[in-house]
Scaffold this motif. Structure first.
Motif, PDB file in Angstrom:
ATOM      1  N   THR A  31       0.840  -1.196   0.000  1.00 33.46           N
ATOM      2  CA  THR A  31       0.000   0.000   0.000  1.00 33.46           C
ATOM      3  C   THR A  31       0.879   1.253   0.000  1.00 33.46           C
ATOM      4  O   THR A  31       2.015   1.237   0.473  1.00 33.46           O
ATOM      5  CB  THR A  31      -0.879   0.067   1.263  1.00 33.46           C
ATOM      6  N   SER A  54      -7.185   1.243   3.889  1.00 30.49           N
ATOM      7  CA  SER A  54      -6.459   1.180   5.167  1.00 30.49           C
ATOM      8  C   SER A  54      -5.864   2.557   5.488  1.00 30.49           C
ATOM      9  O   SER A  54      -5.432   2.791   6.620  1.00 30.49           O
ATOM     10  CB  SER A  54      -5.361   0.121   5.115  1.00 30.49           C
ATOM     11  N   ASP A  92      -8.668   1.558  -3.857  1.00 34.90           N
ATOM     12  CA  ASP A  92      -9.831   0.947  -3.205  1.00 34.90           C
ATOM     13  C   ASP A  92     -11.063   1.817  -3.375  1.00 34.90           C
ATOM     14  O   ASP A  92     -10.988   3.047  -3.239  1.00 34.90           O
ATOM     15  CB  ASP A  92      -9.567   0.825  -1.690  1.00 34.90           C
TER      16      ASP A  92
HETATM   17  O1  KIV Z   1      -6.919  -1.341   2.332  1.00 29.94           O
HETATM   18  C1  KIV Z   1      -5.990  -2.141   2.248  1.00 29.94           C
HETATM   19  O2  KIV Z   1      -4.840  -1.855   2.628  1.00 29.94           O
HETATM   20  C2  KIV Z   1      -6.271  -3.466   1.715  1.00 29.94           C
HETATM   21  C3  KIV Z   1      -5.222  -4.509   1.861  1.00 29.94           C
HETATM   22  C4  KIV Z   1      -5.166  -4.969   3.266  1.00 29.94           C
HETATM   23  C5  KIV Z   1      -5.398  -5.615   0.917  1.00 29.94           C
HETATM   24  O3  KIV Z   1      -7.323  -3.690   1.216  1.00 29.94           O
END
Ligand code: KIV
Length: 273
Positions: A31, A54, A92
């Motif tokens: 990330t 996250s 995301d």
């Molecule tokens: O948000 C995030 O960091 C994730 C990972 C844990 C895969 O979705």
């Protein structure tokens, strides 16, 4: 070139990830949420940068991933894109921007792509969100699925324990993974499920399966950068390998700085104009 060798020049694309799986080359993913971190990861040769929700935990200090907004995710993804040349950047889709309404899901995904220039989106869930995923894919936006422990559903699960230990949940996970491949997702993240189940899914799919707490029989691994670098030390699940202790390094450096300021040692003549 041998497998598992970093090709630092060739841009990573969703198509290339599928090729990597086909030839048995493991995929590395971490990330990042800002320009400077993304630049370091990219220059080190990471294959995929995930602008994970996250960020809600490690950047904003929230207890869950639920509060982060679409505007905030776009801000993070835009910063990451500016620091990235080679890696594929996936953003995301935050909680509440895709569940229940495929047209809203499409509008959210379009905003991410248009405003941040991220190259793909990741979305949590299986059959419940099929129509949203299909709608996003229909606009030519690459989608990565996310099954197993899906942190946006923490209030339903009640804990962050390992998922799909029971047959019924494992069967649903396998069916969801196959469905996501069938409708056109380019990859899937499997979070915190038994290694044997994750290996089975990876063996049955042609698209790459990236694991986090899902053992070594998958096609690649993802970790949260702040966890693996030891910046965030309040999180120590079994699956986390720490590669550095940056919180200690920073603590020490800041302590030295404070001491130098207080003593008048900093700045020196050479550090002045
Ligand atoms: O948000 C995030 O960091 C994730 C990972 C844990 C895969 O979705």
């Amino acid at each position: 070139m041998s497998t598992n060798t970093v090709d630092n020049n060739r841009k990573v694309t969703t198509r290339r990830l599928v090729e990597m799986k086909a030839r048995g080359e493991k995929i590395s993913m971490l990330t990042a949420y800002d320009y400077s971190s993304a630049k370091i990861l990219d220059e080190a040769g990471i294959d995929v940068i995930l602008v994970g929700d996250s960020a809600s935990n490690v950047m904003a200090g929230n207890v869950t991933t639920l509060p982060i907004t679409l505007d905030q995710m776009i801000y993070h993804a835009k910063s990451v894109m500016k620091g990235t040349k080679r890696a594929l950047v996936i953003c995301d889709m935050p909680f509440g921007t895709y569940q229940g309404n495929p047209m809203e899901a499409l509008a959210s995904a379009i905003r991410i792509m248009k405003e941040s220039h991220a190259e793909a989106v990741k979305i949590e869930g299986g059959s419940e969100i099929r129509e949203s995923v299909e709608r996003i894919l229909s606009a030519g936006i690459p989608v990565m699925g996310h099954l197993g422990l899906t942190p946006q559903s923490i209030n339903k699960f009640g804990t962050y324990n390992v998922r799909a230990r029971e047959k019924e949940e494992a069967d649903k996970l396998i069916a969801d993974a196959k469905m996501l491949e069938e409708i056109g997702c380019f990859g899937i993240v499997l979070e915190k499920i038994p290694a044997e189940l994750a290996g089975r899914v990876a063996a049955e799919l042609n698209i790459p399966v990236i694991g986090i707490g899902a053992g070594g029989q998958v096609d690649g691994q993802v970790l949260v950068m702040h966890d693996m670098l030891g910046i965030n030390k309040g999180f120590s699940p079994r699956f986390l390998r720490r590669y550095a202790d940056l919180a200690d390094v920073m603590h020490q450096a800041v302590g030295n700085y404070i001491q130098d300021v207080k003593s008048g040692d900093f700045p020196s003549e050479a550090e002045s104009y």
